[in-house]
Design a protein around this motif. Sequence first.
Motif, PDB file in Angstrom:
ATOM      1  N   ILE A 123       0.955  -1.421  -0.451  1.00  0.00           N
ATOM      2  CA  ILE A 123       0.211   0.081  -0.293  1.00  0.00           C
ATOM      3  C   ILE A 123       0.989   1.299  -0.171  1.00  0.00           C
ATOM      4  CG2 ILE A 123      -1.668   0.762   1.123  1.00  0.00           C
ATOM      5  CD1 ILE A 123      -2.597  -1.340   2.032  1.00  0.00           C
ATOM      6  N   MET A 124       2.344   1.458   0.956  1.00  0.00           N
ATOM      7  CA  MET A 124       2.915   2.438   0.865  1.00  0.00           C
ATOM      8  C   MET A 124       3.276   2.233  -0.623  1.00  0.00           C
ATOM      9  SD  MET A 124       5.888   3.363   3.496  1.00  0.00           S
ATOM     10  CE  MET A 124       5.118   2.794   5.131  1.00  0.00           C
ATOM     11  N   ALA A 125       3.892   1.770  -0.892  1.00  0.00           N
ATOM     12  CA  ALA A 125       4.671   1.708  -2.434  1.00  0.00           C
ATOM     13  C   ALA A 125       3.296   1.918  -3.422  1.00  0.00           C
ATOM     14  CB  ALA A 125       5.692   0.497  -2.726  1.00  0.00           C
ATOM     15  N   ALA A 126       2.302   2.010  -3.370  1.00  0.00           N
ATOM     16  CA  ALA A 126       1.113   2.906  -4.337  1.00  0.00           C
ATOM     17  C   ALA A 126       1.087   3.826  -3.719  1.00  0.00           C
ATOM     18  CB  ALA A 126       0.059   1.873  -4.282  1.00  0.00           C
ATOM     19  N   MET A 127       1.436   4.182  -2.320  1.00  0.00           N
ATOM     20  CA  MET A 127       0.637   5.999  -2.521  1.00  0.00           C
ATOM     21  C   MET A 127       2.173   6.852  -2.579  1.00  0.00           C
ATOM     22  SD  MET A 127      -1.702   5.528   0.799  1.00  0.00           S
ATOM     23  CE  MET A 127      -0.020   4.922   2.426  1.00  0.00           C
ATOM     24  N   GLU A 128       3.533   6.381  -2.460  1.00  0.00           N
ATOM     25  CA  GLU A 128       4.639   6.761  -2.889  1.00  0.00           C
ATOM     26  C   GLU A 128       4.518   7.032  -4.199  1.00  0.00           C
ATOM     27  OE1 GLU A 128       9.224   7.001  -0.685  1.00  0.00           O
ATOM     28  OE2 GLU A 128       8.433   4.894  -1.109  1.00  0.00           O
ATOM     29  N   HIS A 129       4.493   6.517  -4.880  1.00  0.00           N
ATOM     30  CA  HIS A 129       4.437   5.716  -6.444  1.00  0.00           C
ATOM     31  C   HIS A 129       3.468   7.154  -6.835  1.00  0.00           C
ATOM     32  CE1 HIS A 129       5.753   5.017 -10.312  1.00  0.00           C
ATOM     33  NE2 HIS A 129       4.534   4.606 -10.830  1.00  0.00           N
ATOM     34  N   ARG A 130       2.397   7.706  -6.903  1.00  0.00           N
ATOM     35  CA  ARG A 130       1.583   8.927  -6.857  1.00  0.00           C
ATOM     36  C   ARG A 130       2.145   9.985  -6.674  1.00  0.00           C
ATOM     37  NH1 ARG A 130      -2.389   6.810 -10.707  1.00  0.00           N
ATOM     38  NH2 ARG A 130      -2.710   9.396 -10.232  1.00  0.00           N
TER      39      ARG A 130
END
Length: 156
Positions: free
Chosen positions: A90-97
């Motif tokens: 989840i963190m990786a998905a958010m950080e990518h945005r």
Amino acid sequence: MAVPQSRSPLALLAALGTYLLLVPTVGSTAEGDTNRFREPSMVQDRGHLKEHVQELTEEQISQMSPEELEWHFFKSQDSDKNLKLDGLEIMAAMEHRSEYNHPPDYDERMEYFTGMVDMILEKDDTDNDGMMSYIEYVISTRKYRQEMERRNRENQ
């Protein structure tokens, strides 16, 4: 006598997810919820999906329904392929945005994302296993959409 064919877990989850999108759910999100993880602009972003799912062509992506886009978004974030998103995924998905205005300092950024992940899992991880299953994700997304529709009606 016909022998029933087994279905893949992915097909069953996709079918159940689609069903849940069609069935109204109860509940709402809190006022001022900053959980963008379920916003259509994030989970239905065709360009972002093309970046992560190389086996799909642009034509295939352009013809997908919102539900199909969300399924592929979820699947593309599931790096260990266990059909659940853990906090790091989840963190990786958010950080990518880029629309997450996170602090530039590493420690502050980690604190920010950890807090966001905790908030997401607290609200959306209904079986309390510390991960978000696809079904939990679909239910959460459906609740978010209903709340946004309600707010839009009230503001008209």
